[in-house]
Motif scaffolding. Structure first.
Motif, short mmCIF file in Angstrom:
data_model
loop_
_atom_site.label_atom_id
_atom_site.label_comp_id
_atom_site.label_asym_id
_atom_site.label_seq_id
_atom_site.Cartn_x
_atom_site.Cartn_y
_atom_site.Cartn_z
N UNK A 163 0.64 -0.98 -0.07
CA UNK A 163 -0.01 0.04 -0.01
C UNK A 163 0.90 1.22 0.06
N UNK A 164 0.58 2.35 -0.87
CA UNK A 164 1.38 3.26 -1.17
C UNK A 164 0.75 4.61 -0.74
N UNK A 165 1.13 5.62 -0.05
CA UNK A 165 0.41 6.67 0.05
C UNK A 165 1.16 7.91 -0.72
N UNK A 166 0.49 8.68 -1.47
CA UNK A 166 1.06 9.49 -2.49
C UNK A 166 -0.01 10.83 -2.46
N UNK A 171 0.07 19.72 -4.76
CA UNK A 171 -0.72 19.43 -3.58
C UNK A 171 0.27 19.51 -2.42
N UNK A 172 1.32 18.82 -2.38
CA UNK A 172 2.41 18.83 -1.21
C UNK A 172 2.89 20.10 -1.06
N UNK A 188 -6.53 16.84 3.12
CA UNK A 188 -7.54 16.21 2.37
C UNK A 188 -7.01 14.88 2.01
N UNK A 189 -7.88 13.84 2.36
CA UNK A 189 -7.71 12.53 2.32
C UNK A 189 -8.67 11.81 1.22
N UNK A 225 -11.33 5.97 -10.08
CA UNK A 225 -11.59 7.26 -9.63
C UNK A 225 -10.65 7.94 -8.83
N UNK A 226 -10.32 6.92 -7.76
CA UNK A 226 -9.28 7.40 -6.54
C UNK A 226 -7.92 7.76 -7.34
N UNK A 227 -7.49 7.13 -8.23
CA UNK A 227 -6.34 7.52 -8.97
C UNK A 227 -6.37 8.73 -9.97
N UNK A 228 -7.39 8.90 -10.57
CA UNK A 228 -7.50 10.30 -11.08
C UNK A 228 -7.85 11.43 -10.30
N UNK A 229 -8.47 11.27 -8.97
CA UNK A 229 -8.50 12.21 -7.96
C UNK A 229 -7.25 12.60 -7.48
N UNK A 230 -6.42 11.59 -7.16
CA UNK A 230 -5.06 12.05 -6.69
C UNK A 230 -4.14 12.75 -7.68
N UNK A 231 -4.17 12.61 -8.96
CA UNK A 231 -3.56 12.96 -9.92
C UNK A 231 -3.89 14.28 -10.17
N UNK A 232 -5.14 14.64 -10.15
CA UNK A 232 -5.84 16.00 -10.22
C UNK A 232 -5.51 16.75 -9.16
N UNK A 233 -4.70 16.37 -8.02
CA UNK A 233 -4.19 17.11 -6.85
C UNK A 233 -5.21 17.29 -6.08
N UNK A 234 -6.38 16.61 -5.94
CA UNK A 234 -7.48 16.60 -4.84
C UNK A 234 -7.08 16.39 -3.50
#
Length: 301
Positions: A163-166, A171-172, A188-189, A225-234
């Motif tokens: 499991x990775x945390x990215x 965003x960071x 925002x998680x 969806x989750x991957x798209x959300x993190x790539x979008x900087x959410x």
């Protein structure tokens, strides 16, 4: 009705949990279905089905007969498919249940090699985040990620997954880099869920388990969806390496909290079959095992 047809009827009754639904599906009257099952029970001298508050379920003897009947019908269908196709190898349909990311990113791209070796086998995917019922849904083999619950299914471990945390660098830069799971408060998680139940995030802190319940701008029951959300900087996402490793390697996201990464979770194949498993299912399971064994990110460790 002959013995083979009676066994086919019993299979559908067990899978549907209902005399009425099995009768409707087969174009029969419910009394005729009940009569056939009663005759089978009388011939065997045992009770095969019992009523519960949720419908019908097989007794121990009924479940034993069900599994044997499924293998018998599968063997017959495989033989018929092989004869029709003129093939000397395994033939027929393999129904497989997979989590979305594993099937889409790791299995389907490698299917051409399998199809070239076994052209008479067709593969049907059932893609879901939830845990499917192999018996009720007619699945031959399912991939399960994580610890397995005790059951009558046959399990074969074929790999493991971290499991990775990215999060994105953008965003960071805007919100700060967390250096401990406790620092996730205020971030925002991005949360995964099943049926509305949020998936907790598990970490390891000096050998002890540490749990975080995510909350943020988006939640979904779909990995893409989750991957798209993190790539979008959410926000920050804690997800499987199968979904996120390529993005980390390409620099699209940055991994954080690496020192708190939990132990890798197992990946298993589960099936209802044992020694009498249909050959087409066995060779497909061998293909899956070889596929995972050759991927450094998914191999057992």
């Amino acid at each position: 009705m002959d013995r083979l047809s009676t066994l086919q009827l019993l299979i559908r009754i067990v899978e549907l949990g209902s005399f009425t639904r099995a009768a409707q599906e087969g174009g029969l009257g419910q009394p005729a279905v009940s009569k056939q099952v009663a005759a089978l029970e009388a011939r065997l001298g045992v009770r095969l089905l019992e009523r519960t508050s949720r419908g019908l379920k097989p007794t121990a003897a009924g479940l034993d007969l069900y599994h044997s009947a499924v293998r018998l019908i599968a063997d017959l269908e495989e033989t018929e498919s092989r004869i029709r196709s003129g093939s000397s190898g395994p033939a027929g349909l393999v129904r497989v249940a997979t989590p979305p990311a594993l099937g889409r990113m790791y299995i389907i791209p490698r299917l051409p090699d399998f199809v070239a070796q076994f052209p008479a086998i067709a593969v049907e995917f059932s893609v879901a985040q939830r845990t499917v019922d192999l018996v009720q849904e007619g699945i031959d083999v399912a991939l399960r990620v994580g610890p397995l619950k005790t059951s009558n299914l046959i399990a074969r471990r074929i790999g493991s997954m971290e499991m990775l945390t990215v999060a994105t660098e953008g965003y960071l830069a805007a919100r700060g880099v967390p250096h401990h799971p406790h620092h996730l408060d205020g971030h925002s998680l991005i949360a995964g869920h099943t049926g509305g139940a949020i998936h907790d995030w598990q970490f390891r802190n000096e050998g002890a388990a540490l749990t975080v319940t995510p909350a943020g701008a988006l939640r979904s029951d779909d990995g893409e969806d989750l991957r798209a959300a993190v790539l979008a900087g959410l926000g920050i996402l804690h997800g499987p390496s199968a979904l996120l490793r390529a993005d980390v390697d390409a620099g699209r996201v940055v991994q954080v909290l690496e020192q708190f990464t939990p132990e890798a979770v197992p990946i298993n194949l589960v099936s209802t079959g044992g020694r009498k498993m249909a050959q087409r299912v066995r060779v497909f399971m061998d293909f899956l095992a070889a596929t995972f064994a050759t991927d450094p990110g998914l191999a057992s460790r």
